[in-house]
Design a protein around this motif. Sequence first.
Motif, PDB file in Angstrom:
ATOM      1  N   MET A  17       0.821  -1.210   0.000  1.00 36.41           N
ATOM      2  CA  MET A  17       0.000   0.000   0.000  1.00 36.41           C
ATOM      3  C   MET A  17       0.854   1.259   0.000  1.00 36.41           C
ATOM      4  SD  MET A  17      -3.147  -1.051   0.082  1.00 36.41           S
ATOM      5  CE  MET A  17      -4.065   0.360   0.639  1.00 36.41           C
ATOM      6  N   LYS A  18       0.279   2.304  -0.541  1.00 40.40           N
ATOM      7  CA  LYS A  18       0.897   3.613  -0.446  1.00 40.40           C
ATOM      8  C   LYS A  18       0.808   4.077   0.994  1.00 40.40           C
ATOM      9  CE  LYS A  18      -0.374   5.000  -5.090  1.00 40.40           C
ATOM     10  NZ  LYS A  18      -1.116   5.943  -5.914  1.00 40.40           N
ATOM     11  N   LYS A  19       1.796   4.847   1.420  1.00 41.52           N
ATOM     12  CA  LYS A  19       1.785   5.400   2.770  1.00 41.52           C
ATOM     13  C   LYS A  19       1.323   6.843   2.690  1.00 41.52           C
ATOM     14  CE  LYS A  19       5.698   2.589   4.199  1.00 41.52           C
ATOM     15  NZ  LYS A  19       7.051   2.593   4.771  1.00 41.52           N
ATOM     16  N   SER A  28      11.316  29.387  -2.755  1.00 41.55           N
ATOM     17  CA  SER A  28      11.512  30.803  -3.061  1.00 41.55           C
ATOM     18  C   SER A  28      12.084  30.936  -4.462  1.00 41.55           C
ATOM     19  CB  SER A  28      12.445  31.472  -2.041  1.00 41.55           C
ATOM     20  OG  SER A  28      13.730  30.893  -2.090  1.00 41.55           O
ATOM     21  N   ASN A  29      11.664  32.003  -5.133  1.00 42.34           N
ATOM     22  CA  ASN A  29      12.149  32.353  -6.468  1.00 42.34           C
ATOM     23  C   ASN A  29      12.723  33.757  -6.384  1.00 42.34           C
ATOM     24  OD1 ASN A  29      10.905  29.960  -7.380  1.00 42.34           O
ATOM     25  ND2 ASN A  29       9.001  31.038  -7.749  1.00 42.34           N
ATOM     26  N   HIS A  30      13.971  33.909  -6.783  1.00 45.36           N
ATOM     27  CA  HIS A  30      14.641  35.208  -6.758  1.00 45.36           C
ATOM     28  C   HIS A  30      14.830  35.681  -8.196  1.00 45.36           C
ATOM     29  CE1 HIS A  30      15.700  34.654  -2.485  1.00 45.36           C
ATOM     30  NE2 HIS A  30      15.722  33.385  -2.829  1.00 45.36           N
ATOM     31  N   TYR A  31      14.363  36.890  -8.450  1.00 49.64           N
ATOM     32  CA  TYR A  31      14.431  37.466  -9.791  1.00 49.64           C
ATOM     33  C   TYR A  31      15.384  38.655  -9.790  1.00 49.64           C
ATOM     34  CZ  TYR A  31      10.048  34.872  -9.904  1.00 49.64           C
ATOM     35  OH  TYR A  31       9.093  33.895  -9.798  1.00 49.64           O
ATOM     36  N   GLU A  32      15.566  39.230 -10.973  1.00 45.35           N
ATOM     37  CA  GLU A  32      16.385  40.448 -11.080  1.00 45.35           C
ATOM     38  C   GLU A  32      15.793  41.566 -10.228  1.00 45.35           C
ATOM     39  OE1 GLU A  32      17.246  41.721 -15.045  1.00 45.35           O
ATOM     40  OE2 GLU A  32      17.544  39.666 -15.730  1.00 45.35           O
ATOM     41  N   GLU A  33      16.592  42.557  -9.955  1.00 41.26           N
ATOM     42  CA  GLU A  33      16.172  43.746  -9.202  1.00 41.26           C
ATOM     43  C   GLU A  33      15.666  43.391  -7.810  1.00 41.26           C
ATOM     44  OE1 GLU A  33      13.456  45.990 -11.615  1.00 41.26           O
ATOM     45  OE2 GLU A  33      14.746  45.842 -13.366  1.00 41.26           O
ATOM     46  N   ASN A  34      16.261  42.342  -7.210  1.00 40.47           N
ATOM     47  CA  ASN A  34      15.961  41.941  -5.831  1.00 40.47           C
ATOM     48  C   ASN A  34      14.496  41.588  -5.585  1.00 40.47           C
ATOM     49  OD1 ASN A  34      18.650  42.184  -5.011  1.00 40.47           O
ATOM     50  ND2 ASN A  34      18.393  44.393  -4.781  1.00 40.47           N
ATOM     51  N   GLN A  35      13.775  41.175  -6.591  1.00 40.03           N
ATOM     52  CA  GLN A  35      12.402  40.719  -6.402  1.00 40.03           C
ATOM     53  C   GLN A  35      12.421  39.257  -5.988  1.00 40.03           C
ATOM     54  OE1 GLN A  35      10.567  41.430 -10.191  1.00 40.03           O
ATOM     55  NE2 GLN A  35      10.017  43.532  -9.664  1.00 40.03           N
ATOM     56  N   MET A  36      11.480  38.892  -5.105  1.00 43.18           N
ATOM     57  CA  MET A  36      11.427  37.521  -4.622  1.00 43.18           C
ATOM     58  C   MET A  36       9.982  37.114  -4.348  1.00 43.18           C
ATOM     59  SD  MET A  36      13.167  35.775  -1.268  1.00 43.18           S
ATOM     60  CE  MET A  36      11.812  35.962  -0.132  1.00 43.18           C
ATOM     61  N   ASP A  37       9.669  35.872  -4.674  1.00 42.25           N
ATOM     62  CA  ASP A  37       8.405  35.245  -4.306  1.00 42.25           C
ATOM     63  C   ASP A  37       8.748  34.093  -3.378  1.00 42.25           C
ATOM     64  OD1 ASP A  37       6.849  36.842  -5.987  1.00 42.25           O
ATOM     65  OD2 ASP A  37       7.050  35.444  -7.675  1.00 42.25           O
ATOM     66  N   ALA A  38       7.957  33.915  -2.336  1.00 45.70           N
ATOM     67  CA  ALA A  38       8.174  32.797  -1.417  1.00 45.70           C
ATOM     68  C   ALA A  38       6.844  32.128  -1.118  1.00 45.70           C
ATOM     69  CB  ALA A  38       8.825  33.286  -0.132  1.00 45.70           C
ATOM     70  N   VAL A  39       6.900  30.837  -0.866  1.00 42.44           N
ATOM     71  CA  VAL A  39       5.698  30.076  -0.529  1.00 42.44           C
ATOM     72  C   VAL A  39       6.075  29.030   0.515  1.00 42.44           C
ATOM     73  CG1 VAL A  39       6.005  28.358  -2.365  1.00 42.44           C
ATOM     74  CG2 VAL A  39       3.724  28.809  -1.482  1.00 42.44           C
ATOM     75  N   GLU A  40       5.136  28.769   1.393  1.00 43.56           N
ATOM     76  CA  GLU A  40       5.304  27.697   2.366  1.00 43.56           C
ATOM     77  C   GLU A  40       3.922  27.133   2.670  1.00 43.56           C
ATOM     78  OE1 GLU A  40       6.947  26.851   6.904  1.00 43.56           O
ATOM     79  OE2 GLU A  40       7.480  28.715   5.884  1.00 43.56           O
ATOM     80  N   PHE A  41       3.810  25.809   2.604  1.00 40.25           N
ATOM     81  CA  PHE A  41       2.531  25.197   2.947  1.00 40.25           C
ATOM     82  C   PHE A  41       2.746  23.776   3.447  1.00 40.25           C
ATOM     83  CE2 PHE A  41       3.016  24.371  -1.598  1.00 40.25           C
ATOM     84  CZ  PHE A  41       2.645  23.051  -1.736  1.00 40.25           C
ATOM     85  N   LEU A  42       1.723  23.299   4.143  1.00 41.23           N
ATOM     86  CA  LEU A  42       1.687  21.966   4.722  1.00 41.23           C
ATOM     87  C   LEU A  42       0.528  21.222   4.079  1.00 41.23           C
ATOM     88  CD1 LEU A  42       2.957  20.264   7.088  1.00 41.23           C
ATOM     89  CD2 LEU A  42       1.146  21.212   8.513  1.00 41.23           C
ATOM     90  N   THR A  43       0.750  19.978   3.687  1.00 40.73           N
ATOM     91  CA  THR A  43      -0.303  19.193   3.055  1.00 40.73           C
ATOM     92  C   THR A  43      -0.061  17.712   3.351  1.00 40.73           C
ATOM     93  OG1 THR A  43      -1.530  18.843   0.987  1.00 40.73           O
ATOM     94  CG2 THR A  43       0.878  18.947   0.823  1.00 40.73           C
ATOM     95  N   THR A  44      -0.959  16.877   2.917  1.00 41.36           N
ATOM     96  CA  THR A  44      -0.766  15.439   3.000  1.00 41.36           C
ATOM     97  C   THR A  44      -0.720  14.881   1.588  1.00 41.36           C
ATOM     98  OG1 THR A  44      -3.140  15.030   3.175  1.00 41.36           O
ATOM     99  CG2 THR A  44      -1.893  15.175   5.243  1.00 41.36           C
ATOM    100  N   GLY A  45      -0.129  13.712   1.465  1.00 45.28           N
ATOM    101  CA  GLY A  45      -0.039  13.082   0.162  1.00 45.28           C
ATOM    102  C   GLY A  45       0.328  11.621   0.294  1.00 45.28           C
ATOM    103  N   ASP A  46       0.617  11.002  -0.820  1.00 44.08           N
ATOM    104  CA  ASP A  46       0.988   9.598  -0.871  1.00 44.08           C
ATOM    105  C   ASP A  46       2.485   9.455  -1.117  1.00 44.08           C
ATOM    106  OD1 ASP A  46      -1.658   8.640  -0.593  1.00 44.08           O
ATOM    107  OD2 ASP A  46      -2.019   8.997  -2.726  1.00 44.08           O
ATOM    108  N   PHE A  47       3.063   8.419  -0.523  1.00 47.87           N
ATOM    109  CA  PHE A  47       4.483   8.110  -0.668  1.00 47.87           C
ATOM    110  C   PHE A  47       4.586   6.616  -0.964  1.00 47.87           C
ATOM    111  CE2 PHE A  47       8.474   6.867   1.705  1.00 47.87           C
ATOM    112  CZ  PHE A  47       9.354   7.381   0.779  1.00 47.87           C
ATOM    113  N   TYR A  48       5.329   6.276  -2.011  1.00 45.55           N
ATOM    114  CA  TYR A  48       5.479   4.873  -2.356  1.00 45.55           C
ATOM    115  C   TYR A  48       6.771   4.652  -3.131  1.00 45.55           C
ATOM    116  CZ  TYR A  48       3.404   6.556  -6.747  1.00 45.55           C
ATOM    117  OH  TYR A  48       3.136   7.252  -7.893  1.00 45.55           O
ATOM    118  N   GLU A  49       7.157   3.398  -3.231  1.00 45.56           N
ATOM    119  CA  GLU A  49       8.345   2.998  -3.981  1.00 45.56           C
ATOM    120  C   GLU A  49       7.897   2.139  -5.149  1.00 45.56           C
ATOM    121  OE1 GLU A  49      12.320   0.245  -3.371  1.00 45.56           O
ATOM    122  OE2 GLU A  49      11.277   0.979  -1.605  1.00 45.56           O
ATOM    123  N   LYS A  50       8.486   2.384  -6.311  1.00 46.71           N
ATOM    124  CA  LYS A  50       8.135   1.611  -7.496  1.00 46.71           C
ATOM    125  C   LYS A  50       9.386   1.471  -8.360  1.00 46.71           C
ATOM    126  CE  LYS A  50       4.930   1.672 -11.392  1.00 46.71           C
ATOM    127  NZ  LYS A  50       3.872   2.448 -12.051  1.00 46.71           N
TER     128      LYS A  50
END
Length: 159
Positions: A17-19, A28-50
């Motif tokens: 089974m998937k876990k 974070s994404n850093h662009y020219e002229e010292n512009q930056m976008d940042a994101v942070e989030f928490l979620t759930t998902g599936d983890f498996y080996e194949k």
Amino acid sequence: MRKTFQMGQARMGEGTMKKQVLITVKGSNHYEENQMDAVEFLTTGDFYEKQGKYYIKYEEADQSGMPDTTTTLKIEPSRVTITRFGKNNSQMVIEQGKKHIGHYETPYGGFTVGVISESADIRVNETSGRLDLKYDVELNDIVTSHNNICVTFKEVNGD
């Protein structure tokens, strides 16, 4: 580059089974002229080996700017492939010291990007892991952003 990549005896995806995992994504994404976008989030998902590779699959959070998008991370000992399906479809390969060509498909049209990986610190085992990825994105052979992404995950206990 620091790598830890442990494979279990039993192969997930072949009757196992998937876990469910708890995933934290910080980017974070850093662009020219010292512009930056940042994101942070928490979620759930599936983890498996194949077939000797680990996979993490989750739905993007609204904060990521990609609502209604499913992200799959294919984790190998020396590289990570990020594939997204939804309103914007894309695939990027991040492998330290290498350049890979990827494609982005948006509602406004598609375009090709270069992904130049600075570092890929991959530490994964059967129940948890951490991916620290640093890479540049280029359009028409011109670097347009410097990017960092950190993905950590841990198996959710079945209590």
